[in-house]
Design a protein around this motif. Structure first.
Motif, PDB file in Angstrom:
ATOM      1  N   ASP A  60     -13.742 -56.476 -45.168  1.00 23.91           N
ATOM      2  CA  ASP A  60     -12.485 -56.148 -44.480  1.00 23.91           C
ATOM      3  C   ASP A  60     -11.312 -56.130 -45.450  1.00 23.91           C
ATOM      4  OD1 ASP A  60     -13.296 -57.923 -41.397  1.00 23.91           O
ATOM      5  OD2 ASP A  60     -13.795 -55.890 -42.079  1.00 23.91           O
ATOM      6  N   SER A  61     -11.379 -56.943 -46.481  1.00 22.17           N
ATOM      7  CA  SER A  61     -10.247 -57.071 -47.399  1.00 22.17           C
ATOM      8  C   SER A  61     -10.038 -55.830 -48.270  1.00 22.17           C
ATOM      9  CB  SER A  61     -10.429 -58.301 -48.292  1.00 22.17           C
ATOM     10  OG  SER A  61     -11.605 -58.183 -49.067  1.00 22.17           O
ATOM     11  N   VAL A  62     -11.055 -54.984 -48.407  1.00 25.15           N
ATOM     12  CA  VAL A  62     -10.920 -53.806 -49.274  1.00 25.15           C
ATOM     13  C   VAL A  62     -11.096 -52.497 -48.519  1.00 25.15           C
ATOM     14  CG1 VAL A  62     -11.816 -55.167 -51.192  1.00 25.15           C
ATOM     15  CG2 VAL A  62     -13.354 -53.626 -49.962  1.00 25.15           C
ATOM     16  N   LYS A  63     -11.462 -52.576 -47.257  1.00 28.92           N
ATOM     17  CA  LYS A  63     -11.716 -51.370 -46.473  1.00 28.92           C
ATOM     18  C   LYS A  63     -10.470 -50.483 -46.449  1.00 28.92           C
ATOM     19  CE  LYS A  63     -14.395 -52.258 -43.141  1.00 28.92           C
ATOM     20  NZ  LYS A  63     -14.945 -52.771 -41.859  1.00 28.92           N
ATOM     21  N   GLY A  64     -10.654 -49.207 -46.726  1.00 31.82           N
ATOM     22  CA  GLY A  64      -9.543 -48.272 -46.765  1.00 31.82           C
ATOM     23  C   GLY A  64      -8.889 -48.148 -48.125  1.00 31.82           C
ATOM     24  N   ARG A  65      -9.205 -49.067 -49.037  1.00 30.83           N
ATOM     25  CA  ARG A  65      -8.615 -49.021 -50.389  1.00 30.83           C
ATOM     26  C   ARG A  65      -9.670 -48.765 -51.460  1.00 30.83           C
ATOM     27  NH1 ARG A  65      -6.399 -53.473 -52.486  1.00 30.83           N
ATOM     28  NH2 ARG A  65      -7.718 -54.924 -51.297  1.00 30.83           N
ATOM     29  N   PHE A  66     -10.873 -49.285 -51.249  1.00 27.86           N
ATOM     30  CA  PHE A  66     -11.943 -49.148 -52.235  1.00 27.86           C
ATOM     31  C   PHE A  66     -12.994 -48.164 -51.715  1.00 27.86           C
ATOM     32  CE2 PHE A  66     -11.675 -53.633 -54.370  1.00 27.86           C
ATOM     33  CZ  PHE A  66     -10.325 -53.442 -54.566  1.00 27.86           C
ATOM     34  N   THR A  67     -13.640 -47.467 -52.644  1.00 26.67           N
ATOM     35  CA  THR A  67     -14.715 -46.544 -52.294  1.00 26.67           C
ATOM     36  C   THR A  67     -15.881 -46.741 -53.255  1.00 26.67           C
ATOM     37  OG1 THR A  67     -13.125 -44.898 -51.490  1.00 26.67           O
ATOM     38  CG2 THR A  67     -15.360 -44.142 -51.942  1.00 26.67           C
ATOM     39  N   ILE A  68     -17.044 -46.986 -52.693  1.00 27.49           N
ATOM     40  CA  ILE A  68     -18.256 -47.100 -53.502  1.00 27.49           C
ATOM     41  C   ILE A  68     -19.008 -45.779 -53.441  1.00 27.49           C
ATOM     42  CG2 ILE A  68     -19.634 -48.053 -51.607  1.00 27.49           C
ATOM     43  CD1 ILE A  68     -21.121 -49.744 -53.730  1.00 27.49           C
ATOM     44  N   SER A  69     -19.586 -45.396 -54.577  1.00 29.94           N
ATOM     45  CA  SER A  69     -20.392 -44.183 -54.616  1.00 29.94           C
ATOM     46  C   SER A  69     -21.472 -44.358 -55.677  1.00 29.94           C
ATOM     47  CB  SER A  69     -19.530 -42.956 -54.927  1.00 29.94           C
ATOM     48  OG  SER A  69     -18.909 -43.076 -56.190  1.00 29.94           O
ATOM     49  N   ARG A  70     -22.474 -43.505 -55.606  1.00 31.14           N
ATOM     50  CA  ARG A  70     -23.546 -43.585 -56.598  1.00 31.14           C
ATOM     51  C   ARG A  70     -23.940 -42.179 -57.023  1.00 31.14           C
ATOM     52  NH1 ARG A  70     -28.455 -46.620 -54.075  1.00 31.14           N
ATOM     53  NH2 ARG A  70     -29.406 -46.056 -56.095  1.00 31.14           N
ATOM     54  N   ASP A  71     -24.373 -42.081 -58.259  1.00 23.80           N
ATOM     55  CA  ASP A  71     -24.880 -40.833 -58.822  1.00 23.80           C
ATOM     56  C   ASP A  71     -26.283 -41.133 -59.332  1.00 23.80           C
ATOM     57  OD1 ASP A  71     -25.564 -38.632 -60.394  1.00 23.80           O
ATOM     58  OD2 ASP A  71     -23.497 -38.277 -61.013  1.00 23.80           O
ATOM     59  N   ASN A  72     -27.277 -40.760 -58.569  1.00 28.86           N
ATOM     60  CA  ASN A  72     -28.649 -41.105 -58.943  1.00 28.86           C
ATOM     61  C   ASN A  72     -29.083 -40.390 -60.222  1.00 28.86           C
ATOM     62  OD1 ASN A  72     -28.966 -42.854 -56.800  1.00 28.86           O
ATOM     63  ND2 ASN A  72     -29.885 -41.303 -55.463  1.00 28.86           N
ATOM     64  N   ALA A  73     -28.567 -39.201 -60.456  1.00 28.87           N
ATOM     65  CA  ALA A  73     -28.930 -38.473 -61.679  1.00 28.87           C
ATOM     66  C   ALA A  73     -28.426 -39.207 -62.920  1.00 28.87           C
ATOM     67  CB  ALA A  73     -28.364 -37.067 -61.631  1.00 28.87           C
ATOM     68  N   LYS A  74     -27.284 -39.878 -62.789  1.00 28.48           N
ATOM     69  CA  LYS A  74     -26.724 -40.635 -63.920  1.00 28.48           C
ATOM     70  C   LYS A  74     -27.073 -42.114 -63.823  1.00 28.48           C
ATOM     71  CE  LYS A  74     -22.787 -37.531 -64.627  1.00 28.48           C
ATOM     72  NZ  LYS A  74     -21.315 -37.423 -64.689  1.00 28.48           N
ATOM     73  N   THR A  75     -27.828 -42.501 -62.839  1.00 28.29           N
ATOM     74  CA  THR A  75     -28.197 -43.914 -62.578  1.00 28.29           C
ATOM     75  C   THR A  75     -26.975 -44.809 -62.684  1.00 28.29           C
ATOM     76  OG1 THR A  75     -28.897 -44.402 -64.864  1.00 28.29           O
ATOM     77  CG2 THR A  75     -30.560 -43.511 -63.362  1.00 28.29           C
ATOM     78  N   THR A  76     -25.923 -44.416 -62.007  1.00 25.78           N
ATOM     79  CA  THR A  76     -24.652 -45.134 -62.071  1.00 25.78           C
ATOM     80  C   THR A  76     -24.071 -45.295 -60.673  1.00 25.78           C
ATOM     81  OG1 THR A  76     -24.215 -44.285 -64.303  1.00 25.78           O
ATOM     82  CG2 THR A  76     -22.330 -45.120 -63.055  1.00 25.78           C
ATOM     83  N   VAL A  77     -23.465 -46.435 -60.443  1.00 26.60           N
ATOM     84  CA  VAL A  77     -22.720 -46.670 -59.220  1.00 26.60           C
ATOM     85  C   VAL A  77     -21.275 -46.949 -59.593  1.00 26.60           C
ATOM     86  CG1 VAL A  77     -23.281 -49.136 -59.145  1.00 26.60           C
ATOM     87  CG2 VAL A  77     -22.693 -47.935 -57.037  1.00 26.60           C
TER      88      VAL A  77
END
Length: 120
Positions: A60-77
């Motif tokens: 709840d403390s970061v919702k709306g401000r932080f975004t998580i994503s991943r790129d499986n081709a680059k094996t990076t989050v």
């Protein structure tokens, strides 16, 4: 097994942005659920964000401000952090687990952490 290396931390003024990256080793990266945690001085480590079965979850403390994503081709989050506040100051850790049950609580694999400092 997977090894995790975070980068992108630093010092930023309140209201600013940072993007953290977590590079993972291993050829089975796409099988892992991924998460970000943080630990502020004198506080317990807490869950911040996760990608579980390709769905995203946030505290709840970061919702709306932080975004998580991943790129499986680059094996990076990634963790895109906007509108940063001084209370976001912490060491941020990347985490991975094959289990969707434990990625938000006790993930098996951890990175070494990267410091994020937000000045007021």
């Amino acid at each position: 097994q997977v090894q995790l290396v975070e980068s992108g931390g630093g010092l930023v003024q309140a209201g600013g942005s940072l993007r953290l990256s977590c590079a993972a080793s291993g050829r089975t990266f796409s099988n892992y659920h991924m998460g970000w945690f943080r630990q502020a001085p004198g506080k317990e480590r807490e869950f911040v964000a996760g990608v579980i079965w390709n769905l995203t979850y946030y505290s709840d403390s970061v919702k709306g401000r932080f975004t998580i994503s991943r790129d499986n081709a680059k094996t990076t989050v990634y963790l895109q952090m906007n509108s940063l506040k001084p209370e976001d100051t912490a060491v941020y850790y990347c985490a991975a687990d094959l289990s969707s049950q434990t990625i938000q609580t006790t993930p098996r694999y951890w990175g070494q952490g990267t410091q994020v400092t937000v000045s007021s």
